[in-house]
Scaffold this motif. Structure first.
Motif: not given
Length: 661
Positions: A629-651
């Motif tokens: 939650t904190v990581a995404r909030s910081i990144t978005r306020r810096l103009g970026g974003d954090i997402v989960l890659d749902t295509t990745f299957r090995r972890g």
């Protein structure tokens, strides 16, 4: 003749420095038998003795409620008694009942009401020019100040109470004032004034018991209390010879007042304390053994003092390991004694700051859910009418459309159900978070307190191995508290939408290095960690906020570390798993940080849910569900974003994007 109201004092002081005021220790009052039960405090031939006897009986009932801590019944009884006493002009009983109410408020922690009632008593007694009422008003006010550790105001109040106390009134309350006055001066470390007060107290005792034999039943009790205070004075003056004589006098009067278990236990503990001060450790431990056994029968409030004294004796004897075990036991007992109060405070805090918010949120969500259901019902009815109309034209197509719409409604309802469950889960997690934080902070504080007492004890000698272990645990628990506080601060800022100031021109490599160091990745020997950066990205400089960028990346790395599969055999060198950090430049506009781990992974359906506050998909792993939650909030306020890659299957693979400028 006077009616006697004897005060039986507790065996320990009641001041906050000993933490007994909040624990509920208070004066115990008992009405004793007397030769003339119809006369109040002072002889008064102008008042009908029937009313005086009735006032006495009422006061006796109020004291029963007081002694048994029946607060509500006491307040009702005192109100009725004061109205009765006022009607029949029984002013001494009137102020005496009022004093019971004030003292119960004081020892119950209701300081505001205690001061208000004491001031009202003073105003009332001044208006009536009643010396006894004025004395009790000064005494109760001073007692409130003493319990609040305002010893300057307390001593002034006790002194004024003694000055105003009528000579023809029952001396029991007078002795109580002397007791608390002496105890306050001892806490204040004003030994010169305490010596003077003790001398005046002794003179008052001698005068009372020489002039009349009607107080013989209470003589031993009051002289025990006097010598108890005198022992405290001589012990603080390091006059161990006189302190020994005081204990002998205390023992004499304890025996003549019935050998109560409280009196015997306190006396044994005092002898152990005196032997320790004389460095007679064999005698000290012998007395403490008796105190240790007897105090267990009296509950943890008294038993904890025996444990603490035993630890002090063992430390003085050089038995540091045994002393350390007892210090830990002391901390456990103290934590147990405070648990009820701490839980009460936590519940009050939860009710005050969270409960109303949670209830209103839940009611709002229920209302929204009902409205949505109603909307869907209306929509469903409309769709049915449309379908019936279409059936008459094209039956096959209508049936197909009906099936499709019905499936959509089912899916929508399932989504609403899931959303409602998540909302309830979030509410529960908030409450659990408050309780967990209270526990998480108190545990390292107790450990730090225990080790600090051992290390600061005189003549402590620890071998290098023990010292290193103590130092490691102190450092670890200090860092633990710091991390908890930092997370709380970050969480309070996580919901902010304000833009973070970009003031640093920093290279991508520096952000990577700082984040890896912040997580301490090199210290996890059983983790296979790799980092890769493309040549184009390695030469890029970002205009960003350095500290916040590093924090966001370190939280993603730390999340990957926590969710690796647990090792099945660390002892034979098996790896816990892999973490891979890859950095690349995207379209000359953004820097993309990709963090992969070989852990348990995240279901695609939870791709957004995991970024909500307090969400933990698996409680087996450490953490409180706020890192992402904190990581995404910081990144978005810096103009970026954090997402989960749902295509990745090995972890799991998290993608963090930061703009170049």
């Amino acid at each position: 003749m006077k009616k006697s109201c004897s005060f039986i004092l507790p065996l320990m002081n009641i001041f906050p420095s000993r933490r007994l005021c909040l624990a509920g220790t208070a004066l115990i009052l008992l009405l004793s038998a007397c030769n003339n039960p119809t006369t109040p405090f002072a002889a008064d031939t102008t008042v009908d003795s029937i009313w005086a006897d009735s006032a006495y009986q009422r006061a006796k009932k109020a004291e029963f409620y007081y002694n048994n801590n029946l607060r509500d019944s006491l307040f009702v009884q005192v109100k009725e008694d004061m109205e009765f006493d006022k009607e029949h002009k029984q002013w001494d009983w009137y102020y005496y009942s009022w004093m019971l109410l004030v003292n119960k408020c004081t020892f119950g922690g209701d300081v505001k009401r205690a001061l208000e009632e004491a001031n009202l008593m003073h105003t009332d007694a001044t208006k009536r020019n009643n010396a006894y009422g004025l004395a009790l008003a000064k005494y109760t006010t001073a007692l409130v100040y003493a319990c609040q550790e305002n010893y300057e105001e307390a001593t002034i109040g006790f002194k004024e109470a003694l000055r105003r106390y009528p000579k023809d009134c029952d001396p029991s309350v007078l002795f109580v004032i002397y007791y608390y006055y002496s105890s306050t001066l001892e806490e204040k470390n004003d030994q010169e004034s305490n010596e003077e007060v003790l001398s005046l107290w002794k003179a008052a005792l001698d005068k009372t018991f020489q002039e009349s034999d009607k107080y013989d039943d209470t003589k031993a009790l009051w002289l025990y209390q006097y010598y108890k205070a005198l022992f405290g004075y001589h012990f603080s003056q390091k006059d161990l010879v006189q302190a020994t004589a005081d204990l002998d006098s205390m023992q004499y009067y304890v025996e003549h007042s019935g050998n109560t278990v409280y009196g015997v236990t306190y006396l044994t503990g005092s002898r152990s304390k005196l032997a320790l001060a004389s460095k007679d450790y064999a005698k000290a431990i012998s007395y403490n053994n008796k105190e240790y056994i007897e105090s267990k029968k009296l509950g943890p409030t008294i038993y904890i003092k025996a444990v603490e004294r035993r630890a002090e004796i063992l430390e003085a004897m050089g038995k540091y390991r045994e002393a350390l075990m007892l210090r830990n036991e002391f901390e456990r007992l103290k934590d147990s004694l405070n648990q009820v109060d701490s839980q009460h405070e936590l519940n009050e805090m939860t009710k005050r700051y969270e409960l109303d918010e949670l209830r209103s949120q839940q009611e709002k969500e229920k209302g929204e859910l009902k409205q949505r259901q109603m909307n869907f019902i209306v929509a469903f009815a409309i769709i049915l009418l449309i379908i019936l109309f279409i059936v008459s034209i094209i039956r096959h197509r209508s049936r197909l459309r009906l099936a499709q719409e019905h499936q959509k409604l089912i899916d929508a309802y399932k989504q609403l159900t899931i959303a409602n469950e998540r909302a309830e889960e979030s509410s529960k997690m908030k409450t659990m978070f408050i309780k967990q934080m209270s526990h998480e902070i108190r545990t390292p504080l107790n450990i730090l307190s225990g080790f600090t007492q051992v290390l600061t004890a005189p003549d402590v000698e620890l071998d290098n191995e023990t010292r290193a272990e103590v130092n490691e645990r102190i450092t670890k628990n200090t860092a633990r508290i710091t991390e908890l506080v930092n997370k709380m601060l970050e969480l309070s800022d996580a919901s902010s939408t304000s833009v973070i100031e970009k003031k640093d021109n920093i290279s991508v490599e520096q952000i990577i290095i700082s984040a890896i160091e912040a997580v301490g990745m090199s210290s996890y020997k059983m983790i296979d960690f790799q980092s890769e950066i493309t040549p184009k990205a390695s030469n890029v400089t970002l205009l960003t906020n350095y500290d916040q960028s590093v924090r966001a990346l370190s939280l993603i790395l730390d999340n990957a570390r926590k969710f690796l599969q647990k090792p099945t055999g660390e002892a034979n060198g098996q790896s816990m798993g892999k973490i891979r950090l890859m950095v690349r430049l995207e379209k000359d506009k953004n820097i993309v940080f990709s963090v992969e781990d070989s852990g348990i992974g995240v279901p695609p359906s939870e791709a957004e849910h995991i970024f909500e506050e307090f969400v933990q998909l698996d409680s087996f792993y450490e953490g409180m569900g706020i890192g992402l939650t904190v990581a995404r909030s910081i990144t978005r306020r810096l103009g970026g974003d954090i997402v989960l890659d749902t295509t990745f299957r090995r972890g799991a693979r998290f993608i963090m994007t930061l703009p170049l400028s």
